[in-house]
Design a protein around this motif. Structure first.
Motif, mmCIF file in Angstrom:
data_model
loop_
_atom_site.group_PDB
_atom_site.id
_atom_site.type_symbol
_atom_site.label_atom_id
_atom_site.label_comp_id
_atom_site.label_asym_id
_atom_site.label_seq_id
_atom_site.Cartn_x
_atom_site.Cartn_y
_atom_site.Cartn_z
ATOM 1 N N HIS A 1 0.811 -1.217 0.000
ATOM 2 C CA HIS A 1 0.000 0.000 0.000
ATOM 3 C C HIS A 1 0.851 1.277 0.000
ATOM 4 O O HIS A 1 0.298 2.381 0.135
ATOM 5 C CB HIS A 1 -0.933 0.003 1.215
ATOM 6 N N GLY A 2 2.179 1.127 -0.124
ATOM 7 C CA GLY A 2 3.028 2.306 -0.231
ATOM 8 C C GLY A 2 3.401 2.964 1.075
ATOM 9 O O GLY A 2 3.837 4.125 1.083
ATOM 10 N N TRP A 3 3.289 2.217 2.199
ATOM 11 C CA TRP A 3 3.603 2.791 3.511
ATOM 12 C C TRP A 3 4.852 2.164 4.124
ATOM 13 O O TRP A 3 5.080 2.284 5.322
ATOM 14 C CB TRP A 3 2.421 2.617 4.465
ATOM 15 N N ARG A 4 5.667 1.507 3.323
ATOM 16 C CA ARG A 4 6.870 0.840 3.831
ATOM 17 C C ARG A 4 8.072 1.772 3.739
ATOM 18 O O ARG A 4 8.179 2.595 2.832
ATOM 19 C CB ARG A 4 7.129 -0.431 2.998
ATOM 20 N N ALA A 5 9.005 1.624 4.667
ATOM 21 C CA ALA A 5 10.302 2.314 4.649
ATOM 22 C C ALA A 5 10.154 3.835 4.588
ATOM 23 O O ALA A 5 10.581 4.476 3.632
ATOM 24 C CB ALA A 5 11.153 1.810 3.491
#
Length: 392
Positions: free
Chosen positions: A60-64
């Motif tokens: 979902h694009g919320w990593r790192a």
């Protein structure tokens, strides 16, 4: 690596827009079983749960959040990283220990070759590899430069022999980045190399250690003639001490978060009510002192984070955060176990009035917080020398 550029620039959002967007995502997508509660106040994900959580964030694009966008991260400013942390804690998100993202990735940004970056960074984000940190050894914990695990070069390989200890989550991970002795010099900080090792390689064995809280996430790792390519050394051979020091930075701030103390204080106020101690002046005085100490600490933590968000460096003074919050956490959980009387001696869940909680596990888990990540005695030495300028 630019083909991995994350398409969305979160820094283009206002702070309030970013906060509300992440809050809404956590509410909709973050599973209840991965949230902390009164019975699991410091829940930490391990193994497949950790992998699944990291994959969900990545999908979902919320990593790192701290990784540059060109390497697949969110590329957040420090202030937005701070907001990210606040919202994660507000949603009672589980504690995440993922050294591949927080430690190895930033090290490769600075010291890794292009081949190492291409080989390892995408696999970290996809959770193909789960990394652990291999620093401490028997008789080489706070005095890390005394490590004795050796790597002797033989052609294009190192032959590694030795032992690491207190290696968190080694039994459920695939790789370790380790400091090993590759040379002998006058200064013991020289001759150390930062090496990447596959935990599934022949000659590697992992043995979990059961602690007083009943967990076995801490492990011993043994190396018996383990063959590791020289190309898996990060930075210059014999200069791993400099590489290892670069891992500090903002991690010292996140380590000082008051989140666990907040959870313990929530239990404390509930216990006083459920046991019927609101009129016990001795108990309420002690509770009030702890509440004041935690309030003061929250202000200190906010001030330091605010300074960094405004461009200040994370100086050695940040060591005071780890010292203060770890000792305050211990005092709060000791208070909880003490006022709970016979409930405080029960191993496992207890029902105190309307409160269902676990008092034993937080008590035991808080004991080593003053030891890990640089024991508090060493942190006080750092503060004495670098902040107070006291003589050695």
């Amino acid at each position: 690596m630019h083909e991995h550029l994350t398409p969305y620039d979160f820094n283009a959002l206002s702070d309030d827009e970013f906060r509300l967007r992440f809050r809404a995502w956590l509410k909709e997508y973050y599973p209840e079983q991965w949230r902390q509660n009164d019975r699991r106040p410091y829940l930490r994900l391990v193994g497949e749960d950790l992998r699944a959580c990291m994959l969900l964030l990545n999908e979902h694009g919320w990593r790192a959040p701290a990784w540059p966008r060109e390497y697949g991260g969110m590329g957040l400013s420090f202030r937005k990283q701070w907001i990210y942390q606040q919202e994660w804690e507000r949603a009672a998100g589980a504690r995440i220990v993922e050294p591949g993202e927080t430690h190895l990735g930033p090290t490769l940004f600075q010291y890794g070759t292009e081949e190492q970056k291409a080989a390892h960074l995408p696999r970290i984000l996809r959770c193909d590899d789960l990394w652990v940190q291999g620093y401490s050894e028997p008789n080489a914990g706070s005095d890390l430069a005394s490590l004795r695990t050796r790597a002797i070069r033989e052609g294009d390989d190192f032959i590694v022999n030795g032992q690491k200890i207190w290696t968190t989550q080694a039994s459920t991970s695939t790789h370790i980045f380790a400091l090993v002795r590759t040379g002998q010099y006058e200064k013991k900080q020289q001759g150390i190399t930062f090496l990447l090792i596959d935990l599934r390689a022949p000659g590697v064995s992992v043995r979990p250690i059961m602690n007083l809280a009943g967990d076995d996430e801490l492990c011993e790792v043994f190396f018996d003639d383990v063959r590791v390519p020289v190309s898996d050394a990060v930075g210059a051979v014999d200069d791993g001490w400099q590489v290892a020091k670069s891992l500090l930075g903002h991690e010292r701030l996140w380590l000082g978060s008051p989140a666990m103390a907040n959870s313990a204080m929530h239990i404390a106020t509930r216990l006083v009510k459920e046991i019927g101690l609101e009129t016990d002046v001795g108990v309420t005085d002690r509770l009030a002192q702890l509440q004041c100490d935690l309030h003061d600490y929250r202000l200190l933590y906010t001030d330091i984070c605010e300074d960094v968000a405004n461009g200040a460096e994370v100086g050695p003074g940040a060591s005071v955060l780890k010292v203060y919050i770890s000792e305050l956490l211990q005092r709060i959980v000791q208070f909880n176990a003490g006022i709970a009387a016979e409930y405080g001696a029960v191993i496992g869940d207890v029902q105190v009035g309307d409160l269902s909680t676990n008092l034993h596990w937080p008590f035991m888990w808080a004991l080593p917080t003053t030891i890990y990540a640089g024991c508090n005695e060493v942190q006080r030495d750092i503060l004495a020398k670098t902040v107070l300028k006291l003589p050695a």
